[in-house]
Design a protein around this motif. Structure first.
Motif, PDB file in Angstrom:
ATOM      1  N   GLY A  85       0.802  -1.215   0.000  1.00  0.00           N
ATOM      2  CA  GLY A  85       0.000   0.000   0.000  1.00  0.00           C
ATOM      3  C   GLY A  85       0.837   1.267   0.000  1.00  0.00           C
ATOM      4  O   GLY A  85       1.786   1.407  -0.771  1.00  0.00           O
ATOM      5  N   GLY A  86       0.488   2.201   0.896  1.00  0.00           N
ATOM      6  CA  GLY A  86       1.202   3.473   0.963  1.00  0.00           C
ATOM      7  C   GLY A  86       2.557   3.398   1.623  1.00  0.00           C
ATOM      8  O   GLY A  86       3.267   4.403   1.693  1.00  0.00           O
ATOM      9  N   GLY A  87       2.935   2.218   2.123  1.00  0.00           N
ATOM     10  CA  GLY A  87       4.306   1.997   2.577  1.00  0.00           C
ATOM     11  C   GLY A  87       4.566   2.118   4.059  1.00  0.00           C
ATOM     12  O   GLY A  87       5.712   1.983   4.489  1.00  0.00           O
ATOM     13  N   ILE A  88       3.529   2.315   4.886  1.00  0.00           N
ATOM     14  CA  ILE A  88       3.785   2.563   6.307  1.00  0.00           C
ATOM     15  C   ILE A  88       4.540   1.419   6.968  1.00  0.00           C
ATOM     16  O   ILE A  88       5.506   1.643   7.714  1.00  0.00           O
ATOM     17  N   ASP A  89       4.154   0.178   6.707  1.00  0.00           N
ATOM     18  CA  ASP A  89       4.808  -0.944   7.368  1.00  0.00           C
ATOM     19  C   ASP A  89       6.212  -1.200   6.815  1.00  0.00           C
ATOM     20  O   ASP A  89       7.097  -1.653   7.543  1.00  0.00           O
ATOM     21  N   VAL A  90       6.416  -0.904   5.546  1.00  0.00           N
ATOM     22  CA  VAL A  90       7.761  -1.032   4.961  1.00  0.00           C
ATOM     23  C   VAL A  90       8.710  -0.008   5.584  1.00  0.00           C
ATOM     24  O   VAL A  90       9.837  -0.340   5.969  1.00  0.00           O
ATOM     25  N   LEU A  91       8.254   1.232   5.699  1.00  0.00           N
ATOM     26  CA  LEU A  91       9.118   2.276   6.251  1.00  0.00           C
ATOM     27  C   LEU A  91       9.414   2.028   7.722  1.00  0.00           C
ATOM     28  O   LEU A  91      10.544   2.230   8.181  1.00  0.00           O
ATOM     29  N   LEU A  92       8.425   1.562   8.477  1.00  0.00           N
ATOM     30  CA  LEU A  92       8.667   1.217   9.876  1.00  0.00           C
ATOM     31  C   LEU A  92       9.618   0.026   9.987  1.00  0.00           C
ATOM     32  O   LEU A  92      10.503   0.005  10.851  1.00  0.00           O
ATOM     33  N   SER A  93       9.453  -0.961   9.102  1.00  0.00           N
ATOM     34  CA  SER A  93      10.339  -2.124   9.113  1.00  0.00           C
ATOM     35  C   SER A  93      11.769  -1.725   8.781  1.00  0.00           C
ATOM     36  O   SER A  93      12.725  -2.224   9.389  1.00  0.00           O
ATOM     37  N   ALA A  94      11.915  -0.834   7.808  1.00  0.00           N
ATOM     38  CA  ALA A  94      13.256  -0.380   7.423  1.00  0.00           C
ATOM     39  C   ALA A  94      13.972   0.274   8.600  1.00  0.00           C
ATOM     40  O   ALA A  94      15.186   0.091   8.786  1.00  0.00           O
ATOM     41  N   GLN A  95      13.223   1.024   9.407  1.00  0.00           N
ATOM     42  CA  GLN A  95      13.820   1.624  10.601  1.00  0.00           C
ATOM     43  C   GLN A  95      14.281   0.547  11.577  1.00  0.00           C
ATOM     44  O   GLN A  95      15.366   0.643  12.157  1.00  0.00           O
ATOM     45  N   ARG A  96      13.488  -0.488  11.744  1.00  0.00           N
ATOM     46  CA  ARG A  96      13.791  -1.514  12.734  1.00  0.00           C
ATOM     47  C   ARG A  96      14.963  -2.404  12.325  1.00  0.00           C
ATOM     48  O   ARG A  96      15.721  -2.852  13.180  1.00  0.00           O
ATOM     49  N   VAL A  97      15.105  -2.689  11.036  1.00  0.00           N
ATOM     50  CA  VAL A  97      16.202  -3.580  10.623  1.00  0.00           C
ATOM     51  C   VAL A  97      17.503  -2.824  10.395  1.00  0.00           C
ATOM     52  O   VAL A  97      18.561  -3.445  10.259  1.00  0.00           O
ATOM     53  N   GLY A  98      17.440  -1.507  10.344  1.00  0.00           N
ATOM     54  CA  GLY A  98      18.647  -0.699  10.269  1.00  0.00           C
ATOM     55  C   GLY A  98      19.337  -0.732   8.920  1.00  0.00           C
ATOM     56  O   GLY A  98      18.884  -1.370   7.963  1.00  0.00           O
ATOM     57  N   ALA A  99      20.467  -0.060   8.867  1.00  0.00           N
ATOM     58  CA  ALA A  99      21.186   0.129   7.605  1.00  0.00           C
ATOM     59  C   ALA A  99      21.710  -1.178   7.029  1.00  0.00           C
ATOM     60  O   ALA A  99      21.916  -1.289   5.819  1.00  0.00           O
ATOM     61  N   THR A 100      21.924  -2.185   7.870  1.00  0.00           N
ATOM     62  CA  THR A 100      22.430  -3.465   7.371  1.00  0.00           C
ATOM     63  C   THR A 100      21.306  -4.394   6.920  1.00  0.00           C
ATOM     64  O   THR A 100      21.571  -5.470   6.389  1.00  0.00           O
ATOM     65  N   GLY A 101      20.060  -3.984   7.143  1.00  0.00           N
ATOM     66  CA  GLY A 101      18.912  -4.761   6.692  1.00  0.00           C
ATOM     67  C   GLY A 101      18.213  -4.070   5.540  1.00  0.00           C
ATOM     68  O   GLY A 101      18.664  -3.034   5.033  1.00  0.00           O
ATOM     69  N   LYS A 102      17.095  -4.654   5.109  1.00  0.00           N
ATOM     70  CA  LYS A 102      16.339  -4.079   4.002  1.00  0.00           C
ATOM     71  C   LYS A 102      14.876  -4.484   4.124  1.00  0.00           C
ATOM     72  O   LYS A 102      14.558  -5.580   4.604  1.00  0.00           O
ATOM     73  N   ALA A 103      13.998  -3.574   3.679  1.00  0.00           N
ATOM     74  CA  ALA A 103      12.569  -3.861   3.665  1.00  0.00           C
ATOM     75  C   ALA A 103      12.047  -3.721   2.247  1.00  0.00           C
ATOM     76  O   ALA A 103      12.222  -2.678   1.608  1.00  0.00           O
ATOM     77  N   TYR A 104      11.414  -4.785   1.750  1.00  0.00           N
ATOM     78  CA  TYR A 104      10.749  -4.760   0.445  1.00  0.00           C
ATOM     79  C   TYR A 104       9.247  -4.581   0.646  1.00  0.00           C
ATOM     80  O   TYR A 104       8.666  -5.151   1.579  1.00  0.00           O
ATOM     81  N   GLY A 105       8.635  -3.839  -0.246  1.00  0.00           N
ATOM     82  CA  GLY A 105       7.189  -3.753  -0.302  1.00  0.00           C
ATOM     83  C   GLY A 105       6.715  -4.254  -1.647  1.00  0.00           C
ATOM     84  O   GLY A 105       7.298  -3.906  -2.683  1.00  0.00           O
ATOM     85  N   LEU A 106       5.676  -5.093  -1.656  1.00  0.00           N
ATOM     86  CA  LEU A 106       5.140  -5.647  -2.898  1.00  0.00           C
ATOM     87  C   LEU A 106       3.693  -5.206  -3.055  1.00  0.00           C
ATOM     88  O   LEU A 106       2.868  -5.422  -2.159  1.00  0.00           O
ATOM     89  N   ASP A 107       3.373  -4.601  -4.185  1.00  0.00           N
ATOM     90  CA  ASP A 107       2.004  -4.157  -4.445  1.00  0.00           C
ATOM     91  C   ASP A 107       1.749  -4.251  -5.945  1.00  0.00           C
ATOM     92  O   ASP A 107       2.669  -4.089  -6.748  1.00  0.00           O
ATOM     93  N   MET A 108       0.476  -4.499  -6.315  1.00  0.00           N
ATOM     94  CA  MET A 108       0.153  -4.626  -7.739  1.00  0.00           C
ATOM     95  C   MET A 108      -0.483  -3.368  -8.306  1.00  0.00           C
ATOM     96  O   MET A 108      -0.775  -3.316  -9.500  1.00  0.00           O
ATOM     97  N   THR A 109      -0.679  -2.346  -7.468  1.00  0.00           N
ATOM     98  CA  THR A 109      -1.395  -1.149  -7.887  1.00  0.00           C
ATOM     99  C   THR A 109      -0.422  -0.011  -8.157  1.00  0.00           C
ATOM    100  O   THR A 109       0.300   0.425  -7.258  1.00  0.00           O
ATOM    101  N   ASP A 110      -0.386   0.478  -9.376  1.00  0.00           N
ATOM    102  CA  ASP A 110       0.560   1.531  -9.753  1.00  0.00           C
ATOM    103  C   ASP A 110       0.422   2.765  -8.881  1.00  0.00           C
ATOM    104  O   ASP A 110       1.424   3.369  -8.480  1.00  0.00           O
TER     105      ASP A 110
END
Length: 272
Positions: A85-110
């Motif tokens: 969706g609008g990315g809220i959980d991806v952005l929060l996840s990216a904060q939690r996993v830090g610079a050595t981690g990564k968060a992907y978001g998958l969506d089918m809606t342009d």
């Protein structure tokens, strides 16, 4: 209802929701009572969580839980959000996993992908990436992520067996599934199941609790656990049914306590 019909309607409704958010309104994935409206999506995120995020990410939250708060993410992990969706959980996840981690978001809606990428730009988050695709065909290699999260999206799929098979495929051995979803306890009136609007609102497509467990086990998951996070009562049901062409007064007592938001945990078996 046919899978293609569900997919087309989901894309249309969520695309419209993204455009509304881009215009400064709060998102909604369907009519009154959908996942973008109370009572399902209210009070899911602490102010401390959202304080660092762009307004567009918060306005576009259409979920039924807060999987990032429950998934126990760790520094350096690779996370995938199904239906970002609008990315809220991806952005929060990216904060939690830090610079050595990564968060992907998958969506089918342009439109949602465009909104999420703009929110990522505004937030200045470098360790996130939004991918276009469907949760039934995840565009990532086998054994490539540590954790899969999702927020009231698996209900929207007409082929949940395929979703769980794909989730198992892309998880590394020992990887975790940690999703928020709407789950049913017992029988549900047929008129709810038939309503496309309530499907878009993450209700009509909800799996029964034991069926959810069975499908995860069939896909190959272990350590399966469903933890109720909110049980919807008659008053909630009246709101959920309003605007869907259903006699809310007649049906609401039949669904009292049947629907719940749940946090679903499961694990891919470790390599033998």
């Amino acid at each position: 209802m046919a899978g293609d019909e569900i997919k087309r309607t989901v894309m249309e409704k969520y695309g419209q929701a993204a455009l509304r958010v881009a215009g400064g309104e709060r998102g909604s994935c369907g009519g009154i009572g959908s996942c973008g409206c109370d009572p399902v999506s209210s009070n899911l995120y602490d102010a401390a969580d959202t304080a660092t995020l762009p307004e567009g990410a918060v306005l576009a939250s259409l979920g039924c839980g807060n999987p990032t708060a429950l998934a126990e993410l760790h520094e350096g992990e690779i996370v995938l959000d199904l239906g970002s969706g609008g990315g809220i959980d991806v952005l929060l996840s990216a904060q939690r996993v830090g610079a050595t981690g990564k968060a992907y978001g998958l969506d089918m809606t342009d439109e949602m992908l465009a909104l999420a990428r703009e929110n990522q730009r505004k937030a200045g988050v470098d360790n996130a990436e939004f991918l276009k695709g469907e949760i039934e065909a995840i565009p990532l290699p086998d054994d490539s992520v540590d954790v899969i999260i999702s927020n009231c999206v698996i209900n929207l799929s007409a082929d949940k067996d395929r979703v769980f098979a794909e989730a198992l495929r892309v998880l590394r051995p020992g990887g975790r599934l940690a999703v928020s979803d709407v789950v049913v306890r017992g029988e549900v009136p047929s008129q709810i199941r038939r309503s496309i609007e309530l499907w878009i609102g993450c209700v009509a497509g909800a799996l029964e609790e034991e069926e959810y467990r069975a499908k995860l086990a069939k896909a190959g998951f272990e350590a399966i656990d469903l933890e109720p996070t909110r049980i919807y009562r008659v008053e909630d049901a009246r709101e959920l049914l309003a605007g869907a062409g259903i006699d809310a007064e007649a049906v609401a007592p039949q669904v009292d306590g049947k629907f719940m938001s749940a946090f679903v945990r499961a694990r891919k078996p470790a390599a033998g």
